[in-house]
Design an enzyme around this catalytic site. Structure first.
Site, PDB file in Angstrom:
ATOM      1  N   HIS A  84      -3.665   5.536   4.173  1.00 39.29           N
ATOM      2  CA  HIS A  84      -4.678   4.647   4.750  1.00 39.29           C
ATOM      3  C   HIS A  84      -4.013   3.417   5.354  1.00 39.29           C
ATOM      4  O   HIS A  84      -2.830   3.142   5.100  1.00 39.29           O
ATOM      5  CB  HIS A  84      -5.706   4.220   3.694  1.00 39.29           C
ATOM      6  CG  HIS A  84      -5.114   3.638   2.438  1.00 39.29           C
ATOM      7  ND1 HIS A  84      -4.571   2.378   2.375  1.00 39.29           N
ATOM      8  CD2 HIS A  84      -4.951   4.165   1.206  1.00 39.29           C
ATOM      9  CE1 HIS A  84      -4.134   2.153   1.150  1.00 39.29           C
ATOM     10  NE2 HIS A  84      -4.331   3.220   0.417  1.00 39.29           N
TER      11      HIS A  84
HETATM   12  P1  TYD Z   1      -6.759   4.911  -3.474  1.00 38.42           P
HETATM   13  O1  TYD Z   1      -7.023   3.914  -2.394  1.00 38.42           O
HETATM   14  O2  TYD Z   1      -6.926   6.353  -3.134  1.00 38.42           O
HETATM   15  O3  TYD Z   1      -5.291   4.688  -4.074  1.00 38.42           O
HETATM   16  P2  TYD Z   1      -3.885   4.741  -3.319  1.00 38.42           P
HETATM   17  O4  TYD Z   1      -4.114   4.275  -1.932  1.00 38.42           O
HETATM   18  O5  TYD Z   1      -3.005   3.831  -4.082  1.00 38.42           O
HETATM   19  O6  TYD Z   1      -3.381   6.138  -3.369  1.00 38.42           O
HETATM   20  O7  TYD Z   1      -7.664   4.515  -4.699  1.00 38.42           O
HETATM   21  C1  TYD Z   1      -7.951   5.411  -5.756  1.00 38.42           C
HETATM   22  C2  TYD Z   1      -9.294   5.059  -6.331  1.00 38.42           C
HETATM   23  O8  TYD Z   1      -9.233   3.778  -6.956  1.00 38.42           O
HETATM   24  C3  TYD Z   1     -10.396   4.984  -5.275  1.00 38.42           C
HETATM   25  O9  TYD Z   1     -11.558   5.551  -5.834  1.00 38.42           O
HETATM   26  C4  TYD Z   1     -10.612   3.517  -5.068  1.00 38.42           C
HETATM   27  C5  TYD Z   1     -10.238   2.915  -6.423  1.00 38.42           C
HETATM   28  N1  TYD Z   1      -9.692   1.542  -6.355  1.00 38.42           N
HETATM   29  C6  TYD Z   1     -10.375   0.516  -6.952  1.00 38.42           C
HETATM   30  O10 TYD Z   1     -11.479   0.693  -7.533  1.00 38.42           O
HETATM   31  N2  TYD Z   1      -9.858  -0.760  -6.894  1.00 38.42           N
HETATM   32  C7  TYD Z   1      -8.683  -1.009  -6.275  1.00 38.42           C
HETATM   33  O11 TYD Z   1      -8.217  -2.184  -6.258  1.00 38.42           O
HETATM   34  C8  TYD Z   1      -7.978   0.079  -5.654  1.00 38.42           C
HETATM   35  C9  TYD Z   1      -6.661  -0.157  -4.955  1.00 38.42           C
HETATM   36  C10 TYD Z   1      -8.517   1.335  -5.716  1.00 38.42           C
END
Ligand code: TYD
Length: 131
Positions: A48
């Protein structure tokens, strides 16, 4: 692409090392800290970009690779030192992969969590770069 490695000042003596992030050490004010752990070695994280958020990514333990893309070029960084972080400005696609066993990925973020400021679709990201 304004992505850069930042050396965090450290204090080292016979008892070990202590690294400090304060003041102008990183180019944004920290609004949130989160970390990834227990990541399987074949997992991909990230995938992302952000409309607002700036980030500093650190390997607090172990190692992993961060692939960044600004819409026109890719760069790959191996992070494996707790006092060297990767600064990622707004509008850069990132993917994190090749986690070592026991790796801990610390993320310092300039914004609170807001799903609306994520761009999770790569084509939408590329379009945002052309406009
Ligand atoms: P995601 O963005 O997929 O993690 P990464 O980019 O590190 O691989 O996030 C995983 C899940 O966690 C998604 O459901 C969103 C949630 N999340 C939160 O609730 N708070 C946060 O600060 C972050 C970064 C993610």
């Amino acid at each position: 692409m304004d992505v850069k490695l930042i050396h965090i000042p450290k204090v080292h003596d016979v008892r070990g090392s202590l690294a400090v992030i304060e003041g102008d050490c990183i180019p944004f004010k920290i609004a949130r800290v989160y970390y990834l752990f227990d990541v399987p070695s074949d997992a991909y994280r990230g995938g992302h970009a952000h409309k607002e958020q700036q980030s500093l990514i650190l390997a607090l333990s172990g190692s992993f690779e961060v692939v960044v893309n600004n819409g026109s070029k890719n760069e790959r960084y191996l992070l494996n030192k707790p006092n060297i972080g990767l600064y990622i400005p707004t509008g850069v696609w990132r993917e994190i992969e090749n986690f070592s066993s026991g790796a801990v990925c610390l993320v310092l973020a300039s914004t609170k969590y807001d799903e609306n400021e994520y761009i999770r679709d790569y084509d939408t990201f590329l379009s945002s770069k052309q406009s």
